[in-house]
Design a protein around this motif. Sequence first.
Motif: not given
Length: 433
Positions: A132, A138-139, A389, A392, A394-395, A398-399
């Motif tokens: 990053k 990021e994906k 999750q 990071t 992130r929800d 998204f992951i």
Amino acid sequence: MSDAVMSFIFVAVLIGSLALGLWVSIALFVTGLVGIVLFSNAPLLSVLATNMWSTSAEWSLAALPLFIWMGEILFRSRMSKDLFSGLAPWMRSLPGGLGHVGVLASGLFAAVSGSSAATCATVAKVAVPELKARGYDEKLILGTVAGSATLGLLIPPSIILIVYGVAAELSIARLFIAGVLPGVMVIGLFMGYVAIWSAKNRDKVPPKDPPVSFVQKLKATRTLLPVALLIIGVVGSIYLGLASPTDSAAVGVVIALLLSWLFGDLNWKTFKEGLISATLSSSMIAFILAGSAFLTIAMGYANLPANIARWISDMGISTYGLLAVLTVFFIVMGCFLDGISIVVLTTAVLLPAVQAAGIDPIWFGIYLVLVVEMGQLTPPVGLNLFVLQGMTGRDIVFISKAAFPFFALLIVAVVLVVLFPKIVLVLPEMMYG
């Protein structure tokens, strides 16, 4: 009582127990208890005591806590960071650049940890912030780490292959070597995707780092020597016939402890944390295996496995058709259960039917691991998704989207081993005949 009614009762009790929030192991014991009471006159307490003792005393299981402990030691050492620094210089010139590091680092760590979740957490701890900071999408980062961490289930020493080997009464050494080529194939598929995606999305990939000389690359590679030593000590001793999987697990723990001590990462705190975590994980798996064996005995009294195998054989469904149905079945199960639970729940019931269809049980073990790997990437119970999750913030949606291309590539891997079974069987045949 008909087979259909008995099957419905077993499934209903199991699903009902899980729906009530019981642990998987307890749900298995409860279902087995109901089955023995309803469908046999066997002495319940004697069957339970004998079953729990024989299952827990299985010598092959001794490798399980040792491999788990080895992974816990590595997770708490600097060797995980050394994986990134040692691989990065070699990846600079490839399409996708350092995006490949997560794939290869996962493959290497899988070869010494045997756990998907441990591989995911270890590689994510180093690779995610590093990539990053360098400007990678990021994906792509999260998808690569989530997908590649599933290699911890496939590349030996795999904890789930030990579980399958014990449940199916197969040679764990054969299963380990059968997982090597499929593991390399999956790494190739993932790296190919990263390269193609990066070529099509140049605006989401940072400029390549300045090239480094061959001598500098070799110097950086020195940081991989401890991991290489561990892989040689563990896997090499099995394949050279110097040690059994259990013996090699003990060798791996000793080497991991020595390396961690030499690097200054081993202290009383990390030693105790790793040992406690390994004990908890091992106890959970052993309890699940005991519950599964008890349920298997209960189904045996009801003669269900043999009847299901005969029923599938009488259907006249082709091998490809059977595998297609099983693949969908395992993907759905992966949405709700962890990989080890899936293996112990299904092996006893499905293996007779699979063998009746002429499918090699060693090949089926690797196929099973590949489809179970998909479950690590499917909500709501995808373990790798939860690990990322937590690390990071992130929800899960998204992951999950980030991991979907790698889920699709695992389907491609399943198709390839179905069409070309020698990918799985050639090494065991070469080494063991």
